[in-house]
Design an enzyme around this catalytic site. Structure first.
Site, PDB file in Angstrom:
ATOM      1  N   CYS A  67     -12.287  -8.242  -4.645  1.00 15.82           N
ATOM      2  CA  CYS A  67     -11.527  -9.027  -6.006  1.00 15.82           C
ATOM      3  C   CYS A  67     -11.501 -10.662  -5.588  1.00 15.82           C
ATOM      4  O   CYS A  67     -11.030 -11.568  -6.068  1.00 15.82           O
ATOM      5  CB  CYS A  67     -10.407  -7.920  -6.097  1.00 15.82           C
ATOM      6  SG  CYS A  67      -9.313  -7.799  -5.873  1.00 15.82           S
ATOM      7  N   ASN A  68     -10.989 -10.329  -3.957  1.00 14.99           N
ATOM      8  CA  ASN A  68     -10.098 -11.342  -3.054  1.00 14.99           C
ATOM      9  C   ASN A  68     -11.371 -12.067  -2.743  1.00 14.99           C
ATOM     10  O   ASN A  68     -10.762 -13.105  -2.005  1.00 14.99           O
ATOM     11  CB  ASN A  68      -8.990 -11.397  -2.705  1.00 14.99           C
ATOM     12  CG  ASN A  68      -8.040 -11.452  -3.413  1.00 14.99           C
ATOM     13  OD1 ASN A  68      -7.974 -11.448  -4.434  1.00 14.99           O
ATOM     14  ND2 ASN A  68      -6.844 -10.435  -3.502  1.00 14.99           N
ATOM     15  N   HIS A  87     -13.518 -13.900  13.143  1.00 15.29           N
ATOM     16  CA  HIS A  87     -13.126 -14.124  11.372  1.00 15.29           C
ATOM     17  C   HIS A  87     -12.987 -12.409  10.925  1.00 15.29           C
ATOM     18  O   HIS A  87     -12.509 -12.333  10.364  1.00 15.29           O
ATOM     19  CB  HIS A  87     -13.752 -15.260  10.777  1.00 15.29           C
ATOM     20  CG  HIS A  87     -13.553 -15.303   9.095  1.00 15.29           C
ATOM     21  ND1 HIS A  87     -12.281 -15.235   8.749  1.00 15.29           N
ATOM     22  CD2 HIS A  87     -14.737 -14.445   8.260  1.00 15.29           C
ATOM     23  CE1 HIS A  87     -12.408 -15.532   7.136  1.00 15.29           C
ATOM     24  NE2 HIS A  87     -14.036 -14.822   7.073  1.00 15.29           N
ATOM     25  N   SER A  99      -5.895 -11.311   4.214  1.00 13.55           N
ATOM     26  CA  SER A  99      -5.835 -11.128   3.221  1.00 13.55           C
ATOM     27  C   SER A  99      -4.262 -11.987   2.345  1.00 13.55           C
ATOM     28  O   SER A  99      -3.675 -12.503   3.383  1.00 13.55           O
ATOM     29  CB  SER A  99      -5.326  -9.111   3.480  1.00 13.55           C
ATOM     30  OG  SER A  99      -6.610  -9.156   3.797  1.00 13.55           O
ATOM     31  N   PRO A 159      -3.757  -2.203   4.130  1.00 12.98           N
ATOM     32  CA  PRO A 159      -4.916  -1.871   5.038  1.00 12.98           C
ATOM     33  C   PRO A 159      -5.825  -1.672   3.994  1.00 12.98           C
ATOM     34  O   PRO A 159      -7.284  -1.228   4.675  1.00 12.98           O
ATOM     35  CB  PRO A 159      -3.900  -0.201   5.033  1.00 12.98           C
ATOM     36  CG  PRO A 159      -3.267  -0.470   4.109  1.00 12.98           C
ATOM     37  CD  PRO A 159      -2.789  -1.751   3.749  1.00 12.98           C
ATOM     38  N   GLY A 163       6.882   3.287 -18.650  1.00 12.76           N
ATOM     39  CA  GLY A 163       6.055   2.342 -18.886  1.00 12.76           C
ATOM     40  C   GLY A 163       4.420   2.743 -18.195  1.00 12.76           C
ATOM     41  O   GLY A 163       4.743   3.992 -18.271  1.00 12.76           O
TER      42      GLY A 163
END
Length: 482
Positions: free
Chosen positions: A50-51, A102, A112, A118, A192
């Site tokens: 997602c990132n 990298h 991150s 992790p 919730g």
């Protein structure tokens, strides 16, 4: 190392761009094979989360790596039907050793959004496994990725980069760990049914809590979430019934008014005979009346309290970054040494093959001589002499030429490679001093090393070549040592 790491992440592009370049799981294998064909890449692994979306590729040595990186961006733009110019503005790439560094930073969670998280390690291992199955991992990535994982594991084990919780959901569970010695015996009431409560539920189960009740305004959503984790679902109106049995209460709703008041909690405490209760209110506006904190046996934490914990833990993680960088630097240096040593493999194989050919030819001659009835002792002596002379001919020719040209650097390297030492240092000192006086720009010790190597080489060459008969000398000279 023709390695390229190219991608787009949360730092380089908005989510609108990231979601357009993401690869669906069912696309990845086909996409990796396509980039190998279309962009002429030897090996590739694609990581898509997602990132971030990143490609780790090994390119053939036919083009500069920066040019190959541009081709990869063009391929990605074409594959996702995007503008290559727009993609270039959002993309980054690293080459060679920087690309390897990298990859380790990504695997260790240092790149991150949440420092030290992790999950990315497992995601990268999964991406590597998928690429292996797709046939796009060769000898280079097959050698590098296991080293990346080893270095990243060392970062995780030798530093505290991932020890302190830096998410509100995890911090809430971490507070519970500090208050209750054994979470296995605790009952939890979660108020919730949104994303935060889902994360809290997951963390509680991982921590050992098995008795969980989820209360929500609509029962359908509560049941949907409860079924994922084997929990029970109730409506908000049923909270007073479950509160006395709850050791841990965590709330996160969108209600504009408090859901749990001081009076309700007082009644629950009486039923619990004042056994301690942890209440964590993650909601804004608050779900629990602030006055609840005035009650004895209640530990009430607000979202601000948790954020203070999170910020402190994040600072603690950042202090570990320098330690992680040291571990990574050592690991990268070790990988670099291994990679450079591979350059000698083909040369060593060829040298062994040549030596084996010499041994076989001389052995055949020796066996023929014995068959003719020659004295075995003389045959063996001749065999040893012939093999020795043949093996040292090319190096000694090169050493003599280097000595005649004054190439003391070559002679010094040769002395170390051949493991030779000067037997009489006194014969070197005087010439070294004379040359040092004529060449003031060179240190005496440096010149002495060169002369030592030269003297040793001359002794070795003269002593071995003098005993070589004309019939034993190869007719074609070997290559000179450059």
């Amino acid at each position: 190392m023709n390695l390229i790491a190219l991608g787009i992440n949360h730092n380089s592009a908005h989510v609108d761009v990231r979601e357009r370049v993401a690869f669906a799981p069912e696309q990845v294998s086909e996409a990796m094979n396509d980039v190998c064909r279309s962009a002429e890449i030897d090996e590739v692994v694609v990581l898509s989360t997602c990132n971030r979306t990143e490609l780790y590729a090994v390119a053939p040595p036919t083009k500069p790596l920066d040019e190959k990186a541009r081709e990869l961006i063009d391929w990605m733009a074409n594959y996702h039907h995007l503008s290559a110019d727009d993609l270039r503005d959002a993309a980054y790439h690293h080459e060679g050793e920087a690309a390897l560094r990298h990859m380790v930073h990504v695997a260790a969670g240092l790149d991150s959004m949440v420092l030290g998280e992790p999950q990315i390690f497992g995601q990268l291992k999964s991406a590597y496994a998928v690429a292996n199955d797709a046939g796009t991992v060769g000898s280079e990535l097959g050698r590098l990725f296991p080293r990346v994982f080893t270095i990243a594991k060392k970062v995780r084990t030798d530093t505290a980069i991932g020890e302190n919780p830096v998410s509100v959901a995890f911090a809430a569970v971490d507070v519970a760990r500090r208050i209750f010695t054994d979470l296995n015996d605790c009952n939890a009431l979660l108020v919730g049914a949104g994303e935060t409560i889902e994360l809290v539920t997951r963390h509680l189960i991982e921590a050992g809590v098995s008795n969980i009740v989820i209360a929500n305004r609509t029962l359908g959503r509560a049941r949907e979430l409860a079924q994922q984790f084997g929990a029970d679902a109730v409506l908000l109106a049923e909270i007073p019934d479950h509160l006395p049995k709850s050791d841990i209460v965590i709330t996160s709703t969108a209600s504009q008014l408090p859901i749990i008041g001081k009076g309700t909690v007082e009644s629950a405490l009486k039923a619990r005979r004042h056994r301690p209760m942890l209440m964590v209110d993650i909601a804004v506006p608050r779900d629990i009346e602030p006055q609840v904190s005035e009650l004895r046996d209640i530990y009430l934490y607000s979202v601000d309290d948790l954020r203070q914990i999170v910020d402190g833990n994040l600072r603690a993680r950042q202090q570990e970054v320098s330690k992680a960088d040291e571990i990574i630097a050592q690991g990268i240096a070790s990988v670099g040494e291994e990679h450079r040593s591979l350059a000698a493999v083909d040369l060593v194989k060829e040298y062994r093959k040549s030596a084996e050919a010499v041994r076989q030819r001389e052995l055949d001659k020796a066996l023929a001589s014995i068959t003719r009835g020659d004295d075995p002792q003389q045959v063996v002596a001749q065999l040893a002499r012939a093999i020795t002379n043949k093996l040292i001919h090319a190096p000694t020719t090169g050493l003599k030429k280097a000595s005649a040209e004054g190439r003391h650097d070559v002679l010094g390297h040769a002395a170390r490679l051949l493991d030779l030492k000067a037997e009489n240092a006194e014969t070197v000192d005087a010439p070294a001093q004379k040359i040092a006086e004529k060449q003031p720009g060179k240190a005496t010790a440096e010149v002495a090393v060169g002369l030592t190597a030269s003297t040793v080489a001359s002794v070795a060459v003269d002593g071995l070549i003098d005993g070589e008969s004309e019939s034993e000398k190869p007719r074609t000279p070997g290559p000179t040592l450059q």
